[in-house]
Design a protein around this motif. Sequence first.
Motif, PDB file in Angstrom:
ATOM      1  N   ASN A  58      12.600 -18.683  -6.279  1.00 20.25           N
ATOM      2  CA  ASN A  58      12.443 -20.066  -6.739  1.00 20.25           C
ATOM      3  C   ASN A  58      11.029 -20.303  -7.263  1.00 20.25           C
ATOM      4  OD1 ASN A  58      11.091 -20.010  -4.331  1.00 20.25           O
ATOM      5  ND2 ASN A  58      12.028 -21.853  -3.491  1.00 20.25           N
ATOM      6  N   TYR A  59      10.362 -19.230  -7.667  1.00 14.76           N
ATOM      7  CA  TYR A  59       9.042 -19.312  -8.284  1.00 14.76           C
ATOM      8  C   TYR A  59       8.961 -18.253  -9.375  1.00 14.76           C
ATOM      9  CZ  TYR A  59       8.293 -15.421  -5.053  1.00 14.76           C
ATOM     10  OH  TYR A  59       8.429 -14.254  -4.362  1.00 14.76           O
ATOM     11  N   TYR A  60       8.032 -18.459 -10.309  1.00 20.54           N
ATOM     12  CA  TYR A  60       7.843 -17.522 -11.414  1.00 20.54           C
ATOM     13  C   TYR A  60       6.795 -16.480 -11.065  1.00 20.54           C
ATOM     14  CZ  TYR A  60      10.207 -21.110 -14.139  1.00 20.54           C
ATOM     15  OH  TYR A  60      11.105 -22.006 -14.617  1.00 20.54           O
ATOM     16  N   ALA A  65       3.128 -12.988  -8.535  1.00 15.16           N
ATOM     17  CA  ALA A  65       3.089 -14.450  -8.485  1.00 15.16           C
ATOM     18  C   ALA A  65       1.944 -14.967  -7.631  1.00 15.16           C
ATOM     19  CB  ALA A  65       4.407 -14.989  -7.936  1.00 15.16           C
ATOM     20  N   LEU A  67       1.522 -18.027  -5.089  1.00 19.23           N
ATOM     21  CA  LEU A  67       2.410 -18.927  -4.361  1.00 19.23           C
ATOM     22  C   LEU A  67       1.646 -20.046  -3.671  1.00 19.23           C
ATOM     23  CD1 LEU A  67       4.710 -16.312  -2.603  1.00 19.23           C
ATOM     24  CD2 LEU A  67       4.964 -17.350  -4.852  1.00 19.23           C
ATOM     25  N   ASN A  71       6.005 -21.868  -0.671  1.00 21.36           N
ATOM     26  CA  ASN A  71       6.621 -20.632  -1.150  1.00 21.36           C
ATOM     27  C   ASN A  71       6.140 -19.417  -0.363  1.00 21.36           C
ATOM     28  OD1 ASN A  71       8.103 -21.942  -3.101  1.00 21.36           O
ATOM     29  ND2 ASN A  71       6.580 -21.664  -4.684  1.00 21.36           N
ATOM     30  N   ASN A  92      -3.062 -21.515  -3.744  1.00 24.36           N
ATOM     31  CA  ASN A  92      -2.353 -20.516  -4.538  1.00 24.36           C
ATOM     32  C   ASN A  92      -2.806 -19.157  -4.047  1.00 24.36           C
ATOM     33  OD1 ASN A  92      -0.670 -21.846  -6.618  1.00 24.36           O
ATOM     34  ND2 ASN A  92      -2.606 -22.822  -7.081  1.00 24.36           N
TER      35      ASN A  92
END
Length: 120
Positions: A58-60, A65, A67, A71, A92
Amino acid sequence: MSEEEPAKPAFDWLPEGMEPLADGEYDAIVLGTGLKECVVSGLLSVKGKKVLQVDRNNYYGGDGASLNLTNLFEKFQAGEAPTNMGANRDYNVDLIPKFIMAYGNITKMLLHTKVTRYLE
């Protein structure tokens, strides 16, 4: 005069009550949203191909990535993200530390695919 929208296609595999988000006709389907997959999708679309890109997360970003807290905790099944650390978006965390050279073939590909327009 009002133009009627064309009827959306029906698919046998689609659960009852759901409607398709697209017509189901693509030149390429790319699985994943990591850097390589995004470059391939971008190059194909620049050449006029109709591309569907999907990811199981559900993340790119795939393995590379960055997060946010929610996430990150979901990915590593660490329970609920703490609420006493500030806003979720303030964090992040890179799954893989990265360094991208400011000049080289990868930069040329990113510029060719016009990925920089997402920065605006």
